[in-house]
Design a protein around this motif. Structure first.
Motif, PDB file in Angstrom:
ATOM      1  N   VAL A  34      10.973  -2.379 114.728  1.00  0.00           N
ATOM      2  CA  VAL A  34      10.555  -3.518 115.311  1.00  0.00           C
ATOM      3  C   VAL A  34      11.230  -4.324 113.953  1.00  0.00           C
ATOM      4  N   GLY A  35      11.708  -3.280 112.749  1.00  0.00           N
ATOM      5  CA  GLY A  35      11.915  -4.769 111.158  1.00  0.00           C
ATOM      6  C   GLY A  35      11.182  -5.517 111.080  1.00  0.00           C
ATOM      7  N   ALA A  36       9.643  -4.794 110.831  1.00  0.00           N
ATOM      8  CA  ALA A  36       8.904  -5.971 110.549  1.00  0.00           C
ATOM      9  C   ALA A  36       8.797  -5.351 108.563  1.00  0.00           C
ATOM     10  N   THR A  37       8.555  -6.600 108.065  1.00  0.00           N
ATOM     11  CA  THR A  37       8.019  -6.576 106.216  1.00  0.00           C
ATOM     12  C   THR A  37       7.145  -6.111 105.337  1.00  0.00           C
ATOM     13  N   PRO A  38       7.282  -5.630 104.663  1.00  0.00           N
ATOM     14  CA  PRO A  38       5.986  -5.088 104.378  1.00  0.00           C
ATOM     15  C   PRO A  38       4.491  -5.880 104.870  1.00  0.00           C
ATOM     16  N   SER A  43      -0.184  -7.256 108.297  1.00  0.00           N
ATOM     17  CA  SER A  43      -1.008  -7.607 108.355  1.00  0.00           C
ATOM     18  C   SER A  43      -0.940  -6.898 109.957  1.00  0.00           C
ATOM     19  N   TRP A  44       0.005  -6.208 110.833  1.00  0.00           N
ATOM     20  CA  TRP A  44      -0.605  -5.595 111.985  1.00  0.00           C
ATOM     21  C   TRP A  44      -1.589  -4.470 111.874  1.00  0.00           C
ATOM     22  N   VAL A  45      -1.445  -3.581 110.832  1.00  0.00           N
ATOM     23  CA  VAL A  45      -2.464  -3.244 110.525  1.00  0.00           C
ATOM     24  C   VAL A  45      -4.380  -3.589 110.240  1.00  0.00           C
ATOM     25  N   GLY A 302      -6.046  -3.238 104.899  1.00  0.00           N
ATOM     26  CA  GLY A 302      -4.258  -2.698 105.504  1.00  0.00           C
ATOM     27  C   GLY A 302      -3.704  -2.739 103.766  1.00  0.00           C
ATOM     28  N   ALA A 303      -3.701  -4.127 103.123  1.00  0.00           N
ATOM     29  CA  ALA A 303      -2.947  -4.369 102.642  1.00  0.00           C
ATOM     30  C   ALA A 303      -1.903  -2.955 101.612  1.00  0.00           C
ATOM     31  N   SER A 304      -3.839  -2.284 101.425  1.00  0.00           N
ATOM     32  CA  SER A 304      -3.483  -1.709  99.962  1.00  0.00           C
ATOM     33  C   SER A 304      -3.015  -0.077 101.386  1.00  0.00           C
TER      34      SER A 304
END
Length: 387
Positions: A34-38, A43-45, A302-304
């Motif tokens: 769906v084109g999410a940025t990193p 944020s999703w995770v 989550g970012a890591s």
């Protein structure tokens, strides 16, 4: 038989590791689709992990049962296999609709009964069609990355017989080492805390119908209903409507940080509801807070996790996702084709869903479900008396 806090903590940790290791690549595939940025994927995770932690903590403490929550892996597979979504904000709109429908199901008992009346074969066929595309994607990587993909498939086939709950994690760990030895791993990012990205939904009608409605149906039929069944099979009697209200509310809130639905766990729940978690069924609810603790840590970092997985080659992520979903696909196909009465309708549902076709801007999962229900309705209408 194990008992005490050690066994409770062990069960919670294994359930968490099994839940993350094999299915995070599916979440990342959905974010990419769906084109999410990193940053949005992170944020999703994190949103999903925090919702899982809060859901398990609140429900376990309130009802003194091992009510384990999770992110919707079939839902992520649906998103990853859906084409034509015009960006992450349109996907967020679909997530909001799916969460609202779960809340509506909690509020209106007849709606829940209506969902339960969808033939199990048709719901399973839709799920099988969704999963088939992701399993086939694993095989698509073989010609270009055979030294990486083929050994991991063989390893999975062995591991699933010896340690089935950890097979996907073993494939991930071994695959990371193999990819590193082949020089396929990018530089690893530094450890960093997550930031939640607030996303405004876009109300694209085709996406709301083609993704939001199937996401709701898949979450209910493939996660919540089996989750309740696991608890009941272990001797617990969870309150259906309050549980749906909590998971629906969490899904609604976290939709605005890019996270799709949260729900009852099934496989992870089985690890926390049996005698290996604790010899006394009345004490097994304590796995909930421990499980929540692990998921809260995942939410913070989550970012890591997203950065780590982004450094791995796409062929490895596709293989981990494909092997993790292969058993679920086989189970869904078995359920879909078991009933002689609905086998033709189920086969058609599977075929339409797996085709990936988009009509009127609406994805194939919705059309597959429509096809199956229409065939079932016609078969019932034209069925000869006495049969």
């Amino acid at each position: 038989m194990k008992s005490g806090w050690v066994s409770l903590a062990s069960a919670a940790l294994v359930a968490t590791v099994a839940g993350v290791g094999g299915t995070l690549p599916v979440i990342l595939a959905a974010a990419q689709a769906v084109g999410a940025t990193p940053a949005e994927a992170s944020s999703w995770v994190s949103g999903l992990a925090l919702a899982t932690a809060v859901g398990a903590l609140v429900l376990s403490l309130r009802y003194r049962m091992p009510i384990i929550t999770a992110w919707s892996t079939p839902g992520a597979a649906l998103i990853a296999s859906t084409t034509g979504v015009p960006g992450i904000r349109a996907a967020v709109g679909a997530f909001v609709v799916a969460a609202a429908l779960i809340l509506l199901t909690a509020a209106l008992r007849p709606l829940g009964r209506l969902i339960e009346r969808i033939p199990a074969s048709i719901a399973a066929a839709m799920l099988a069609g969704i999963l088939l595309r992701l399993v086939v994607a694993m095989i698509d990587h073989v010609p270009g990355a055979a030294p990486l993909v083929l050994p991991l498939i063989v390893l999975f086939l062995v591991a699933r017989r010896l340690v089935p709950t950890l097979a996907s994690l073993i494939v991930l760990a071994a695959g990371g080492l193999l990819a590193w030895s082949l020089g396929l791993v990018k530089p690893l990012p530094p450890i960093a805390l997550s930031n939640l990205e607030l996303l405004t939904p876009a109300w694209d009608v085709a996406t709301l119908i083609g993704l939001g409605v199937p996401l709701y149906l898949v979450t209910m039929a493939s996660q919540n209903l089996p989750g309740f069944a696991v608890l009941r099979a272990s001797g617990y009697h969870p309150p259906t409507q309050p549980v749906l209200a909590v998971t629906g509310a969490l899904s609604f809130v976290t939709a605005f940080v890019g996270a799709h639905t949260s729900n009852l766990a099934a496989i992870s729940a089985a690890l926390c509801t049996g005698p290996d978690a604790h010899s006394d069924p009345a004490q097994r609810w304590k796995t909930g807070p421990l499980y929540a603790l692990w998921w809260a840590i995942i939410g913070l970092f989550g970012a890591s996790l997203v950065g780590l997985f982004a450094a791995l080659p796409p062929a490895l992520l596709a293989t981990v996702a494909g092997t993790a979903l292969l058993g679920s696909m086989a189970g869904a196909m078995g359920t879909a084709l078991t009933s002689d009465r609905d086998r033709f309708a189920a086969a058609g549902t599977l075929a339409v869903t797996a085709s990936g076709v988009t009509l009127l801007g609406v994805g194939s999962a919705f059309w597959g479900l429509c096809f199956g229900l229409i065939v079932v309705a016609l078969d019932r209408l034209l069925e000869r008396p006495g049969r």
